[in-house]
Scaffold this motif. Sequence first.
Motif, PDB file in Angstrom:
ATOM      1  N   ASP A  37       0.850  -1.182   0.000  1.00  0.00           N
ATOM      2  CA  ASP A  37       0.000   0.000   0.000  1.00  0.00           C
ATOM      3  C   ASP A  37       0.890   1.237   0.000  1.00  0.00           C
ATOM      4  OD1 ASP A  37      -2.228  -1.544  -0.001  1.00  0.00           O
ATOM      5  OD2 ASP A  37      -2.784  -1.184   2.078  1.00  0.00           O
ATOM      6  N   PHE A  39       1.496   5.370   0.538  1.00  0.00           N
ATOM      7  CA  PHE A  39       1.083   6.550   1.287  1.00  0.00           C
ATOM      8  C   PHE A  39       1.954   7.735   0.877  1.00  0.00           C
ATOM      9  CE2 PHE A  39      -0.144   2.903   3.706  1.00  0.00           C
ATOM     10  CZ  PHE A  39      -1.318   3.241   4.377  1.00  0.00           C
ATOM     11  N   ARG A  57      -2.982   4.976  -6.621  1.00  0.00           N
ATOM     12  CA  ARG A  57      -3.223   6.260  -5.981  1.00  0.00           C
ATOM     13  C   ARG A  57      -2.864   6.112  -4.501  1.00  0.00           C
ATOM     14  NH1 ARG A  57      -5.605  10.013  -9.044  1.00  0.00           N
ATOM     15  NH2 ARG A  57      -6.493   9.286 -11.028  1.00  0.00           N
ATOM     16  N   LYS A  59      -2.687   6.839  -0.480  1.00  0.00           N
ATOM     17  CA  LYS A  59      -3.495   7.359   0.615  1.00  0.00           C
ATOM     18  C   LYS A  59      -2.769   8.586   1.142  1.00  0.00           C
ATOM     19  CE  LYS A  59      -5.806   6.195   4.919  1.00  0.00           C
ATOM     20  NZ  LYS A  59      -6.128   5.129   5.915  1.00  0.00           N
ATOM     21  N   THR A  60      -3.443   9.718   1.219  1.00  0.00           N
ATOM     22  CA  THR A  60      -2.787  10.986   1.484  1.00  0.00           C
ATOM     23  C   THR A  60      -3.198  11.578   2.831  1.00  0.00           C
ATOM     24  OG1 THR A  60      -4.530  12.178   0.287  1.00  0.00           O
ATOM     25  CG2 THR A  60      -2.598  11.499  -0.977  1.00  0.00           C
ATOM     26  N   LEU A  87      -0.894   9.445   9.522  1.00  0.00           N
ATOM     27  CA  LEU A  87      -1.098   8.255   8.690  1.00  0.00           C
ATOM     28  C   LEU A  87      -1.151   7.016   9.574  1.00  0.00           C
ATOM     29  CD1 LEU A  87       1.351   9.083   5.762  1.00  0.00           C
ATOM     30  CD2 LEU A  87      -1.163   9.160   5.696  1.00  0.00           C
ATOM     31  N   GLN A 396      -4.349  -0.161  -1.852  1.00  0.00           N
ATOM     32  CA  GLN A 396      -4.764   1.115  -2.425  1.00  0.00           C
ATOM     33  C   GLN A 396      -4.559   1.120  -3.941  1.00  0.00           C
ATOM     34  OE1 GLN A 396      -6.192   3.386  -0.622  1.00  0.00           O
ATOM     35  NE2 GLN A 396      -5.955   2.240   1.261  1.00  0.00           N
TER      36      GLN A 396
END
Length: 399
Positions: A37, A39, A57, A59-60, A87, A396
């Motif tokens: 994943d 970030f 994409r 995770k922000t 996060l 993600q």
Amino acid sequence: MREFSALRVAIVHEWLVTRGGSEKVLEEMLEIWPNADLFSVIDCYSDADRKHIGGRRAKTTFIQQLPCASRLYQKYLPLMPFAVEQLDLSSYDLVISSSHAVSKGVITGPNQLHICYIHSPIRYAWDMQHQYLKEAGLDKGLSGWAARLILHKIRQWDARSSLGVDCFVANSQYIARRVNKVYRREAKVIYPPVSIDAFERGDTKSDFYLTASRLVPYKKIPAIVEAFAKMPSRRLVVIGDGPEFAKAKAHATSNVTLMGYQPFSVLQDHMRRAKAFIFNAEEDFGIVPVEAQACGTPVIAFGSGGAKETIISDASRGTTGLFYAAQTPDAIMDAVARFESLATPIDPRACRQNAERFSAERFRQSFRSYCEKRYAEFVESCGTIPQADHIPYSSQKAK
């Protein structure tokens, strides 16, 4: 012990805005762990750049939602330490941060291994602070004092957050020394990947020198142009654009050609044909000099930073370039004269062979092996096998 290939892996990158050297490192990490994943503080990648990370994409953080984040994200630096700490990485066995600013500051627990691939400690907060403030026009007045206070606070956070990293991996010996200086930590050196296979060796050279870069202040391109303006019998080609373009153009004479931004095909063609590549920056690693050598082109470089590790100036090891001691026109002129007076011309095959030390395949093998070994040692030192099976795990990756 859970199989290494089955680990829950999170990869934390600084920000996804433009595709540069650190993003190419990220791409290879995602090749090693395709199910990891991702970030990031913000993700504003273009569709073209996103293809290089498999359409993922990230995770922000909340900074993604702030006004004009894609253009002004660096203005939000004072908020980034807080943002990255929000996060939630609690469901992962292995956390890998790719950091030159804040991503190493993510919070992990005692049953998680955090390995940081560090491109540099925050340059503008530590030894490059004075240069950064001067270039940004923040070296005087109340705004200067405010900037200094913010950087002071960032240094405090940066030093503290380094304690949460279990293992540092540096992109060069030069950066390993900076890590030791700033954090008092040892760092394993694994050189970053360079797309060697994208470049072809050129054995026939033309009568010009080349420099190629984004024209930003620390690259010192105008000094190269000024040097060649004083050598009218020698030709220089400059590829690249940026805020220092006008300054470089002001120094240019008829023997200097400023081409601006060019596509890869044009860049490679000039790299293959150039007599030598001129490199006047002090880089943490420096990918472009390696690319030039992959084209069989020797490099004349400022003798500091990562260039000292990627260019060979020792004839017994197969010379691929030479160094000069100051980022000044006079030093560059002297280096060009020494290059042209070499008793034996530098062999393009030696340049290519040296560049192959930095291939993407070599990076993947070395970095995976290192992480696998560190995780095995981590599990043994814990005395128990970390388990997070009760926590949902989702990818993600873009559908």
